[in-house]
Motif scaffolding. Sequence first.
Motif, PDB file in Angstrom:
ATOM      1  N   HIS A 174       0.839  -1.209   0.000  1.00 56.21           N
ATOM      2  CA  HIS A 174       0.000   0.000   0.000  1.00 56.21           C
ATOM      3  C   HIS A 174       0.866   1.248   0.000  1.00 56.21           C
ATOM      4  O   HIS A 174       1.947   1.294   0.605  1.00 56.21           O
ATOM      5  N   GLU A 186      -5.134   1.539   2.430  1.00 56.98           N
ATOM      6  CA  GLU A 186      -5.112   0.374   3.332  1.00 56.98           C
ATOM      7  C   GLU A 186      -5.234   0.782   4.788  1.00 56.98           C
ATOM      8  O   GLU A 186      -5.883   0.088   5.580  1.00 56.98           O
ATOM      9  N   THR A 188      -7.119  -2.205  -2.737  1.00 56.80           N
ATOM     10  CA  THR A 188      -6.739  -3.533  -3.229  1.00 56.80           C
ATOM     11  C   THR A 188      -7.928  -4.248  -3.845  1.00 56.80           C
ATOM     12  O   THR A 188      -7.810  -4.890  -4.894  1.00 56.80           O
ATOM     13  N   ARG A 189      -9.085  -4.132  -3.235  1.00 56.21           N
ATOM     14  CA  ARG A 189     -10.279  -4.774  -3.785  1.00 56.21           C
ATOM     15  C   ARG A 189     -10.575  -4.251  -5.191  1.00 56.21           C
ATOM     16  O   ARG A 189     -10.910  -5.021  -6.106  1.00 56.21           O
ATOM     17  N   TYR A 194     -13.129  -4.178   8.568  1.00 58.92           N
ATOM     18  CA  TYR A 194     -12.099  -4.967   7.903  1.00 58.92           C
ATOM     19  C   TYR A 194     -12.424  -6.432   8.207  1.00 58.92           C
ATOM     20  O   TYR A 194     -12.461  -6.832   9.375  1.00 58.92           O
ATOM     21  N   THR A 252      -5.178  -6.744   7.521  1.00 55.02           N
ATOM     22  CA  THR A 252      -4.398  -6.336   6.357  1.00 55.02           C
ATOM     23  C   THR A 252      -5.226  -6.548   5.098  1.00 55.02           C
ATOM     24  O   THR A 252      -6.307  -7.140   5.131  1.00 55.02           O
ATOM     25  N   ASP A 253      -4.676  -6.119   3.970  1.00 53.75           N
ATOM     26  CA  ASP A 253      -5.371  -6.300   2.698  1.00 53.75           C
ATOM     27  C   ASP A 253      -5.350  -7.736   2.206  1.00 53.75           C
ATOM     28  O   ASP A 253      -5.935  -8.035   1.153  1.00 53.75           O
ATOM     29  N   GLU A 256      -8.733  -9.050   1.236  1.00 51.84           N
ATOM     30  CA  GLU A 256      -9.341  -8.800  -0.066  1.00 51.84           C
ATOM     31  C   GLU A 256      -9.039  -9.951  -1.032  1.00 51.84           C
ATOM     32  O   GLU A 256      -9.883 -10.330  -1.846  1.00 51.84           O
TER      33      GLU A 256
END
Length: 405
Positions: A92, A161, A168-169, A316, A352-353, A356
Amino acid sequence: MTRDDELADLAADLVAVPTENPPGDERPCAEFVVDWFESRGIEARLVEKPSAERAQAVAWVGDDPRDETGGGASDETAGESADAPTLVLNGHLDVVPAGDPDEWTHDPFAGVVEDGRLHGRGSADMKTNLAAAMLTVRDLAPEIESGDLDGTLVFHGAMGEETGHPGTRTLIEAGYGGDCAVVLEPTDFRVGTSGKGVVTYRVGVSGSASHASRPDQGTNAIDAARPVLDAVDEYDDRLRERTDPLVGRAYATVTEFEAGTDSNMAVLPGRAEFLLDRRILPDERFEAVEGEIETLLAEVEREADVETDLSLVKHYASAGIDPDHPLAERFRRLSAESADAPREPWGLEAATDAREFVAAGTPAIIWGPGNLAQAHAVDEYIDLADAATGLDILTDGVRGVLSDE
């Protein structure tokens, strides 16, 4: 210039582009990344969704990932099959605000290198890892383009992020996904296969304003909030009995309380609000958690005769993959050999991402050099020797996935 020097210089350049979130001005950094790749003959572009002002950067070597199905390989085979996998290196662009620069030993956005450390906001979380990913893509490009490595390598420089924005998505939905992913975060070389989720709610408690000289004519919203806060504490006590072997306990914590700040100091507040932070374990569903919060408030309303309201601030999702997934095993082995990192399965207490990718059906690990304790800290830094080791591990790990060794 050595590769280690390149890493230090590139990471310092990235730190020197302020991307504090909020407000999240990621575009200049995204433009820097895209220009860096394009000047080296690597396909790259800005992605202006979900926000043109907060553009993201993507780059790839191999087939255009948008022409691949991606994201659908099984948890057992993704990233380790002979079917030309697509591997994503995700990081990110945004960083948390630096706060008062006078509290820092060095300018937080100067990218100062001193005594073997890179100092500055984002040095650990996680622009040095962005730099490592960029150099890995560059250095493996000839092997991928010649066919010595079979597959596609994708780079993400995502927005948002730190505050749960869908950067990210959006990249995954735009076709820049893959069969497996390494989500780069400062884990001190430990390989995370699961992470807690979090949901934050704003809880309002109603009172009735009156002059402080006549307090009995009104209902102090601060007093009305007391039984609600007590109920949250009791809920937290129960939650702490729920544990996950990799990420620990569930929690419910009040992180902010506000009442009377928009009124005269001699007036009883007619409304109080607080933020409720609920940490979610990988086996908990968001719908069930929301139901628990709603039930808790309904019960305290009935028992204490108070009026509350609830609104979602952010969510999240928690995420987890098989701890023995081949991608995790590969990075655990390399990290143990090169950095003496533990080989036991591990999970992050933070979100975290990676969530995703997991939500899209793509196995993802969370990994990187750097100490998580430095993330968000004043005088944030990363040890550049560790960063160089991380670059070697990342390059070897990617090469292994794309060669199926």
